[in-house]
Design an enzyme around this catalytic site. Structure first.
Site, PDB file in Angstrom:
ATOM      1  N   GLU A  41      36.114  16.169 -10.341  1.00 15.39           N
ATOM      2  CA  GLU A  41      36.352  15.315 -11.573  1.00 15.39           C
ATOM      3  C   GLU A  41      36.038  14.019 -11.272  1.00 15.39           C
ATOM      4  O   GLU A  41      36.921  13.358 -10.529  1.00 15.39           O
ATOM      5  CB  GLU A  41      37.694  15.524 -12.278  1.00 15.39           C
ATOM      6  CG  GLU A  41      38.118  16.866 -12.544  1.00 15.39           C
ATOM      7  CD  GLU A  41      39.265  17.059 -13.581  1.00 15.39           C
ATOM      8  OE1 GLU A  41      39.145  16.763 -14.729  1.00 15.39           O
ATOM      9  OE2 GLU A  41      40.428  17.343 -13.063  1.00 15.39           O
ATOM     10  N   GLU A  85      43.146  27.099 -11.763  1.00 12.72           N
ATOM     11  CA  GLU A  85      42.320  26.283 -11.823  1.00 12.72           C
ATOM     12  C   GLU A  85      41.869  25.444 -10.541  1.00 12.72           C
ATOM     13  O   GLU A  85      43.178  25.009 -10.163  1.00 12.72           O
ATOM     14  CB  GLU A  85      42.337  25.440 -13.093  1.00 12.72           C
ATOM     15  CG  GLU A  85      41.577  24.016 -13.168  1.00 12.72           C
ATOM     16  CD  GLU A  85      41.823  23.236 -14.183  1.00 12.72           C
ATOM     17  OE1 GLU A  85      41.451  22.398 -14.390  1.00 12.72           O
ATOM     18  OE2 GLU A  85      42.971  23.511 -14.800  1.00 12.72           O
TER      19      GLU A  85
END
Length: 407
Positions: free
Chosen positions: A221, A216
């Protein structure tokens, strides 16, 4: 505008066993993206997005009975993968807006809440980028390339996370005889947290309660107060179904995190700051290899922003192996080299918005990671005070380094 796929094309199923395809057609929202080159410029692509399989209705063939219960798979319908696939049907989604997903040209807005039947419903939509064929995921090979997008994070308060990241999902979503739906219906999700995805894994029934592990790359974020990016390498390639203790040792769930606030740049990101979250932001992530080729070893991940015609560089140092050396398990699980191998094989863009009922997002924006107070991330507080919280991503593009933005 939305791309409609006939029900006969493929079915989706929550990360485990894909069932048969039902009679309701899937209606993918189009999201125009751009492929860029140093010489050719940026060329538009007719791509679209699909909601995760768990957002789809999967029910008994010829009946209205759901194939899942509040505790997981219905054992009478899904005692094993094969029987489950024979008994269950997955239906398409015709109205993505009812799931908090709205599209317009090259922009997509994800909403956390929606009023339905007079009550506020929590949605948390997560969508994946499909290739132009609408059947497979768009897998991007980004070594010695850059990935760029515009984002409006102004409506994301403390405790919220509007995320754009890459997952090493299979391009087909694990399409098989047991999973005819595949990527068309959002199957095959995985990430470095190795969480149990629920009833389905890679489009098949998750009868063993396995976790879905894969590499990932968190490009973004963030909310309006804090932001991070972080690579998460794994010892395996592609989706790996883990069980038991191994789910905590396959991937680096913590990752090597780059957080400007945590690194001491407390006036760098936020409302009215250097990177001003009251305004749209262009986010550029560059994956630089040691020999500056698409086959080289990933040596550095660079971040820069563009706002109002000005390039804003990293708040501190760039992300290198030296920067990541103090991360908990990053180096032991392969570090930047392993992350680069996944980027070379190809990774799928994921867009999501979510809150954090367990940790209230303190790891992102509080407790030294950001300026938010200890109770601002409470989902009940967010719903009561910010019912319109949303994130908009637009102008998603990728290609040669320094080809995706201009000043």
């Amino acid at each position: 505008m939305a791309q409609t796929l006939a029900a006969a094309s493929l079915v989706l199923v929550p990360l485990v066993t894909a069932q048969q395809i039902g009679s309701i057609a899937e209606n993918h929202p189009e999201l125009k993206t751009y492929r860029c080159g140093s010489q050719a410029g940026c060329v538009a692509q007719s791509t679209s997005v699909v909601l995760d399989i768990n957002a789809h209705w999967i029910h008994q063939m010829g009946a209205q009975t759901s194939c899942t219960t509040s505790s997981g798979l219905d054992p009478s319908l899904c005692p094993d993968k094969v029987t489950c696939s024979q008994n269950c049907v997955v239906e398409g989604i015709t109205d993505y807006s009812s799931f908090g997903v709205q599209n317009s040209g090259d922009a997509i807005t994800l909403r956390q809440y929606q009023v339905q039947n007079g009550q506020i419903k929590t949605l948390r939509p997560r969508v994946y980028l499909l290739a132009e064929d609408g059947i497979n995921y768009s897998k991007l090979q980004l070594l010695n390339q850059e990935f760029t997008f515009d984002v409006d994070a102004s409506k994301l308060p403390c405790g919220m996370n509007g995320a754009l990241y890459l997952s090493e999902m299979d391009a087909s979503g694990g399409r098989s005889a047991l999973n005819p739906a595949g990527a068309t219906y959002g199957t095959g999700y995985c990430d470095a947290q190795c969480f149990n995805p629920g009833p389905w894994i890679n489009g098949e029934a998750n009868t063993l309660g396995a976790g879905a592990c894969c590499q990932e790359m968190d490009l973004w974020e963030a909310n309006s107060r804090s932001t991070i990016f972080s690579p998460h390498p794994c010892t395996t390639a592609g989706l790996y179904a883990c069980t038991g203790a191994e789910c905590y040792s396959i991937c680096d769930g913590y990752g090597c995190t780059y957080n400007p606030y945590e690194l001491g740049a407390k006036d760098y990101y936020g409302y009215g700051l250097t990177v001003d979250t009251a305004k749209p932001i262009t986010v550029v992530t560059q994956f630089v290899t040691a020999d500056n080729t698409a086959t080289g070893t990933l040596a550095e991940i660079r971040r820069l922003y563009v706002q109002e015609g000005m390039v804003i560089g990293n708040s501190a140092v760039a992300m290198t192996e030296a920067f990541c050396s103090s991360s908990r398990t990053f180096e032991a699980l392969g570090g930047l080299q392993r992350m680069g191998e996944a980027l070379g094989r190809g990774m799928v863009p994921v867009f999501s918005i979510w809150d954090d009922p367990s940790l209230w997002m303190h790891w992102l924006d509080s407790d030294g990671a950001g300026p938010c107070g200890s109770t601002e991330g409470d989902p009940a507080f967010i719903q009561a005070n910010y019912p319109n919280t949303a994130v908009t991503f637009s102008k998603v593009r990728w290609g040669d380094i320094d080809s995706t933005y201009s000043v």
